[in-house]
Design an enzyme around this catalytic site. Sequence first.
Site, short mmCIF file in Angstrom:
data_model
loop_
_atom_site.label_atom_id
_atom_site.label_comp_id
_atom_site.label_asym_id
_atom_site.label_seq_id
_atom_site.Cartn_x
_atom_site.Cartn_y
_atom_site.Cartn_z
N CYS A 187 -4.65 12.81 12.73
CA CYS A 187 -5.51 11.62 12.74
C CYS A 187 -5.30 10.94 14.09
O CYS A 187 -4.70 11.48 14.99
CB CYS A 187 -5.13 10.71 11.59
N ARG A 239 -5.09 10.57 3.25
CA ARG A 239 -3.93 11.35 3.69
C ARG A 239 -2.86 11.41 2.60
O ARG A 239 -2.24 12.42 2.34
CB ARG A 239 -3.35 10.59 4.86
N ASP A 251 5.43 20.27 7.56
CA ASP A 251 6.44 21.32 7.49
C ASP A 251 7.69 20.91 6.70
O ASP A 251 8.26 21.73 5.96
CB ASP A 251 6.82 21.80 8.89
N LYS A 276 0.85 -1.22 0.00
CA LYS A 276 0.00 0.00 0.00
C LYS A 276 0.87 1.25 0.00
O LYS A 276 0.64 2.18 -0.79
CB LYS A 276 -0.88 0.01 1.24
N ASN A 277 1.91 1.26 0.84
CA ASN A 277 2.69 2.48 1.04
C ASN A 277 3.70 2.74 -0.07
O ASN A 277 4.31 3.80 -0.12
CB ASN A 277 3.35 2.48 2.42
N ARG A 327 -9.12 -0.27 4.40
CA ARG A 327 -8.28 0.70 3.69
C ARG A 327 -6.91 0.10 3.35
O ARG A 327 -6.26 0.52 2.41
CB ARG A 327 -8.06 1.96 4.55
N ARG A 377 0.74 14.88 12.57
CA ARG A 377 1.20 14.60 11.21
C ARG A 377 1.27 15.87 10.36
O ARG A 377 0.60 16.02 9.34
CB ARG A 377 0.33 13.53 10.56
N PRO A 378 2.09 16.84 10.76
CA PRO A 378 2.24 18.09 10.00
C PRO A 378 2.97 17.84 8.68
O PRO A 378 3.45 16.73 8.41
CB PRO A 378 3.09 18.95 10.93
N ASP A 382 4.42 0.92 12.22
CA ASP A 382 3.14 0.33 11.77
C ASP A 382 2.92 -1.07 12.32
O ASP A 382 1.80 -1.59 12.23
CB ASP A 382 3.09 0.28 10.24
C1 EPZ Z 1 4.13 7.04 6.23
O1 EPZ Z 1 3.42 8.13 6.80
C2 EPZ Z 1 3.16 5.88 6.21
N1 EPZ Z 1 2.00 6.21 5.36
C3 EPZ Z 1 2.69 5.54 7.62
O2 EPZ Z 1 1.90 4.37 7.53
C4 EPZ Z 1 3.92 5.23 8.50
O3 EPZ Z 1 3.48 5.03 9.82
C5 EPZ Z 1 4.92 6.38 8.43
O4 EPZ Z 1 5.26 6.67 7.06
C6 EPZ Z 1 6.22 6.05 9.18
O5 EPZ Z 1 6.80 4.90 8.61
C7 EPZ Z 1 2.12 6.06 4.04
O6 EPZ Z 1 3.18 5.69 3.53
C8 EPZ Z 1 0.90 6.36 3.20
P1 EPZ Z 1 6.46 10.31 8.19
P2 EPZ Z 1 4.10 9.61 6.74
O7 EPZ Z 1 6.44 11.56 7.39
O8 EPZ Z 1 4.89 9.74 5.48
C9 EPZ Z 1 6.77 13.72 11.46
C10 EPZ Z 1 -0.01 3.03 7.70
O9 EPZ Z 1 -0.52 2.49 8.69
N2 EPZ Z 1 6.69 14.68 10.34
O10 EPZ Z 1 7.59 9.34 8.00
O11 EPZ Z 1 3.05 10.60 7.00
C11 EPZ Z 1 5.46 12.97 11.64
O12 EPZ Z 1 4.54 13.71 12.38
C12 EPZ Z 1 0.49 4.45 7.81
O13 EPZ Z 1 0.17 2.47 6.58
C13 EPZ Z 1 6.82 16.04 10.63
O14 EPZ Z 1 6.98 16.44 11.78
O15 EPZ Z 1 5.10 9.51 7.99
C14 EPZ Z 1 5.92 11.71 12.35
O16 EPZ Z 1 6.05 12.00 13.72
C15 EPZ Z 1 0.21 5.07 9.19
N3 EPZ Z 1 6.76 16.94 9.61
C16 EPZ Z 1 7.32 11.46 11.76
O17 EPZ Z 1 7.72 12.70 11.15
C17 EPZ Z 1 6.59 16.52 8.29
O18 EPZ Z 1 6.56 17.39 7.39
C18 EPZ Z 1 7.35 10.38 10.68
O19 EPZ Z 1 6.34 10.71 9.74
C19 EPZ Z 1 6.46 15.14 8.03
C20 EPZ Z 1 6.52 14.24 9.07
#
Ligand code: EPZ
Length: 426
Positions: free
Chosen positions: A120, A96, A128, A25-26, A404, A125-126, A312
């Site tokens: 969520c 998302r 920035d 999926k990811n 999903r 999940r910002p 995850d």
């Molecule tokens: C991806 O989300 C996955 N989703 C998530 O899987 C997964 O948990 C996550 O990566 C971590 O492996 C998809 O691939 C669709 P991140 P993503 O940006 O990209 C912070 C599932 O169950 N952050 O790696 O949104 C954020 O808040 C889902 O399949 C910022 O602060 O995750 C988090 O604490 C759930 N600012 C950390 O980084 C930003 O601009 C990691 O988030 C971006 C992220």
Amino acid sequence: MPDNDYFEIQGGVPLRGSVTISGSKNAALPILCACVLAEDKCRIDNLPYIEDIQRILEILSQLGAGITDLGGGSIEIDPTTIDRYVVTAEMASRLRASYYMLGALLGRYGTAEINQPGGCAIGQRPMDFHIKGMRALGAEVVERGALISAKADRLIGADIYFDIASVGATINIMFAACRAEGRTVINNAAREPHVVDVANFLNTMGANIRGAGTDIIRIQGREHLHGCNYAVIPDQIEAGTYMIAAAATRGDVILNNVIPTHLESLSAKLIECGVEVITGDNGNDFYMEVRTDKRPEGVTIKTMPYPGFPTDLQQPMTSMLTTANGTSVITENLFESRFNHVAELNRMGADINIYGRNANINGVEKIYGTDVKTTDLRAGAAMIIAALMAEGTTRIHNLHYIDRGYERIEEKLRALGANIKRVSEE
Ligand code: EPZ
């Protein structure tokens, strides 16, 4: 699926047999968005039949892309008819991962407008890092509330550094950088298997990306990217979910269409729990076998970006550890509120206490079936595993979260001997 469906599961049956893992999926979600960058058609194979894939295809169609379902998990995307560059709040609310359109539309058309999907059940999940990266590439990015508008007459390669190895930001910047002039270096890049799969897809389209899978990714921009055929990798998290379910039910399950190196951190942790994990190659495909006939030993787990223990799989693992020997401690380092499944597990008789980012799990003899709800995709997986382990009957509601991200999960579990059925409330 109607929103009031629920799973009814009779627990206590060890899972036995073999399961074939679906496409990731990811990886599939960003790869489908990346088709926007191509100047002709793309064919994507091994797509999982899950709700999130349907939603991203709807968004692509609403932007004007041609979508042809070729059957058997293959889709043809024709991006040449795209004539809208706005991901509305309604689209963003459905998925998302719609935020990948920011980098894809900006990279291809020099303009993009998306609505931030917002927080969520697992955290704020910002975006920035995404915005900082686009600005570093020379885009003018304006934020008005949840709305992000990005424009760039030309994108110029840049050196970008992420404070956290963000999967989404790494992929989104790769999209824009693919079409920027000159070289972009992403430092502290995410290394997940799906990041590598997206980079391989982009290179198949004619991009020049080196270092995906390490924490430094170098991208040499290209003026044109062409269409291509590509098959998505197997889903690391779906595979991990079935590995944990096998161990939690004291079963013996063989996983086919799996890449063992993507699951090394989970395999190591399961072995530490006293579970047998065997990796093999049956000539044209890797397989993994997970088996045990005893209570797992309690362990300590800290979630980390890949190759660390995947966040995850933290929720499914929590379920397995509810009846482990001794006390386990799970530290969730990636998301600030990813313990919503704990209250439901405690209602089943688990003994888990939350202290900030730590979940302390005191192993109990048994957990018991009851009616439970699920609050997000992987919490849903955790509830299914708990129900499979529990004594008695469990009903799991809010199945739309599970649909999903897990393809035909009740069929796959029934084929492994689970007593599970999907019931409609009416
Ligand atoms: C991806 O989300 C996955 N989703 C998530 O899987 C997964 O948990 C996550 O990566 C971590 O492996 C998809 O691939 C669709 P991140 P993503 O940006 O990209 C912070 C599932 O169950 N952050 O790696 O949104 C954020 O808040 C889902 O399949 C910022 O602060 O995750 C988090 O604490 C759930 N600012 C950390 O980084 C930003 O601009 C990691 O988030 C971006 C992220």
